[in-house]
Design an enzyme around this catalytic site. Structure first.
Site, PDB file in Angstrom:
ATOM      1  N   GLY A 488       0.827  -1.200   0.000  1.00  0.00           N
ATOM      2  CA  GLY A 488       0.000   0.000   0.000  1.00  0.00           C
ATOM      3  C   GLY A 488       0.858   1.245   0.000  1.00  0.00           C
ATOM      4  O   GLY A 488       1.744   1.426  -0.832  1.00  0.00           O
ATOM      5  N   ASP A 489       0.606   2.153   0.958  1.00  0.00           N
ATOM      6  CA  ASP A 489       1.398   3.388   1.064  1.00  0.00           C
ATOM      7  C   ASP A 489       2.297   3.365   2.287  1.00  0.00           C
ATOM      8  O   ASP A 489       2.596   4.403   2.860  1.00  0.00           O
ATOM      9  CB  ASP A 489       0.463   4.604   1.105  1.00  0.00           C
ATOM     10  CG  ASP A 489      -0.528   4.531   2.274  1.00  0.00           C
ATOM     11  OD1 ASP A 489      -0.680   3.435   2.850  1.00  0.00           O
ATOM     12  OD2 ASP A 489      -1.142   5.563   2.611  1.00  0.00           O
TER      13      ASP A 489
END
Length: 574
Positions: A488-489
């Protein structure tokens, strides 16, 4: 009475000796090539199925993370706080839009639901996939699901835990596209601010669609097999053989591949190579299998396999066998003619070629034969070209395995080390730090409002943002031992030898300043902010899990303080 002269006898003898070594060498090369190709295909299959298994684990982790993201979203928590029925309907509409966006982003998701922990498991919000459309089910069409295992077993879990159900055929009425398909349920409890579970979130996953995505990069001749812990077929090239237990009959993987029975015992090997027994000799399958376990799954383990027809693997060996037979016949004719002219000159090059073939078969070395302009030179050239082709194919297989290994250890989007490689390097650094008494620092970086940016500009833009952030972290942290993307981030940076913790604070300030500068991505001027947390070894933990957890908590502390900042309380104590 006619007597045959010595020339004729020598010619016949030389012809015999010319054909015999050539035939034996050709048969030996052909047999060696068959076994070599089979073993290479088996190793390639085993590597591929291990990569496929890791990708499957990664997909399940992604689904679990999606469930956690939805559970922790403001729309879900808002539902737990609303008492007014009018406001409840508005909050359900907002959450339904979030579910719809998630279904659009993941074609393998068939259904997302929020189910109440009371009222016999009444569905509160539900979005179904119906062919190419996303359909919201509401009002009187919402159903009570409290009697399903994925509901009452999930409600026994603590908030934050995820349950992955066994793979079954979906018989729930009203499931639209999911009805009658193999599926698994990924579910997690939802708690309010007091920690009381008031609902659960369930994601239905289309197993066929999930494996179609995972299988897209595999060669088309590869066939996928999947069974549960008893060996019941869940995925098979012949769909009529799957889920026999759901139709009152049992069809087992170990009936087709007997050696798989060893994988069905937890004390057996974790992977093996097997060949099928139901087909004929030419139609037999070569397959590799691995046993996959998952901590969050209700199923203790499943068996995943990849197979391909043995005839496809041996097609190249068959062509080589034809060439060898043709060469042997040609050489026999030449040997018969040449024996009467110069038997001694003929024996020497034949022996050289035989030695060269045996050397290649034994040590895979290509020896250079003296150049000739006659038929024997053509024969030597053919052998030489064939050996180069075999070595080239072996090199290609080695490169393929290296590519699979690189793919398994690096993030394909940012080219940074992925979670697995990061944890391997971190574990090595921890072992060294324990022995030497050195201090380590781990930085946890999480982008702020990344999901909103993804929703506003699209996933392609989000990928460009992640690539830009990866370059920023790598360039700004030039002395780091590892800069990795966990998923993800989320990014991680760690230093294996920290003599002065204040340097970590300086790096945090540098990264914070970098995140204050706007980025120009795909024609857009965007402002990317991040929240960061830090943990130190040995103060904050002695293993990877403790260090990650502490850094994660510090990062969330920074988010709670208003985002776009970092938390380094532990460093100040230093």
């Amino acid at each position: 009475m006619m007597r045959f002269g010595i020339a004729f006898k020598l010619g016949c003898l030389m012809a015999l000796f010319g054909m015999l070594p050539t035939g034996l060498a050709g048969y030996y090369i052909y047999s060696s090539s068959r076994e070599m190709l089979l073993h290479a295909a088996e190793r390639d299959l085993l590597t591929s199925v291990q990569v496929l298994g890791r990708n499957l684990h990664g997909s399940l982790r992604t689904i679990s993370l999606d469930a956690a993201v939805l559970t922790n979203g403001p729309q879900v928590h808002e539902l737990g706080q609303i008492k007014d029925p009018g406001e409840l309907s508005h909050a359900q509409d907002d959450l339904a839009q979030v579910f719809r966006a998630m279904l659009l982003a993941h074609p393998d998701y068939m259904q997302i639901r929020l189910i109440s922990a009371t009222n016999h498991g009444l569905e509160l919000v539900r979005q179904d996939r119906d062919g190419p459309s996303i359909v919201r089910v509401e009002g009187d069409d919402l159903q009570e699901k409290g009697h399903y295992a994925y509901v009452f077993e999930t409600l026994r879990l603590a908030p934050g835990e995820v349950r992955i159900s066994p793979i079954v055929i979906n018989h729930e009425q009203g499931a639209h596209s999911g009805l009658g398909k193999p599926t698994l349920h990924v579910s997690t409890p939802v708690a309010d601010e007091t920690g009381k579970v008031f609902a659960l979130l369930v994601i239905n996953v289309d197993l066929d669609q999930l494996f179609s995505q995972l299988q897209s990069d595999l060669p088309k001749e590869y066939q996928v097999y999947l069974s549960n812990r008893w060996g019941d077929l869940l995925i098979h090239p012949d769909h009529r053989r799957t889920f026999g237990f759901d139709q009152g009959r049992r069809l087992f993987l170990q009936d087709e591949f007997p050696e798989v029975a060893r994988l069905l015992t937890e004390t057996g090997p974790s992977n093996l190579i097997s060949r099928s027994v139901e087909q004929g000799q030419q139609d037999r399958l070569v397959a590799a299998f691995v046993r996959l376990s998952h901590n969050d799954a209700s199923e203790p383990f499943v068996v995943l396999g990849l197979g391909q027809p043995q005839s496809h693997v041996l097609a190249q060996a068959s062509r080589a066998g034809t060439n060898i037979a043709q060469i042997a016949l040609l050489f026999s004719a030449l040997a018969l003619l040449a024996a009467f002219i110069a038997s001694r000159a003929l024996i020497r090059p034949l022996r050289s070629m035989t030695d060269a073939v045996e050397l290649f078969s034994r040590e895979r070395k290509i020896s250079v034969l003296p150049p000739r302009d006659d038929e024997l030179g053509v024969l030597a050239h053919r052998f030489h070209a064939m050996k180069h082709e075999i070595l080239s194919q072996l090199d290609d297989l080695t490169c393929s395995r290296a590519a699979f290994e690189h793919l398994a250890r690096h993030d394909p989007l940012t080219e940074l080390p992925n979670r697995r490689l990061c944890f391997e390097r971190l574990e090595q650094a921890l072992v060294s730090a324990r022995e030497s008494g050195k201090k380590m620092a781990l930085l946890f970086v999480d982008l702020d409002h990344f999901k909103e940016m993804n929703d506003q500009y699209g996933h392609r833009f989000g990928d460009l943002v992640l690539q830009a952030v990866a370059k920023l972290l790598t360039s700004a942290s030039d002395n780091a031992d590892c800069v990795a993307r966990l998923g993800g981030d989320e990014f991680v940076i760690f230093f294996s030898d920290v003599t002065d913790p204040q340097k970590i604070v300086t790096l945090l300030e540098k990264l914070h300043q970098c995140f204050q500068l706007p980025l120009f991505i795909d024609g857009h001027r965007v402002q990317i902010h991040a929240s960061m947390g830090v943990s130190l070894f040995p103060r904050d933990g002695d293993d990877i899990g403790a260090l990650i957890q502490h850094a994660d908590h510090a990062m969330y502390k920074a988010k709670s303080a208003g985002r776009n900042r970092y938390s380094y309380d532990v460093l100040e104590e230093e």
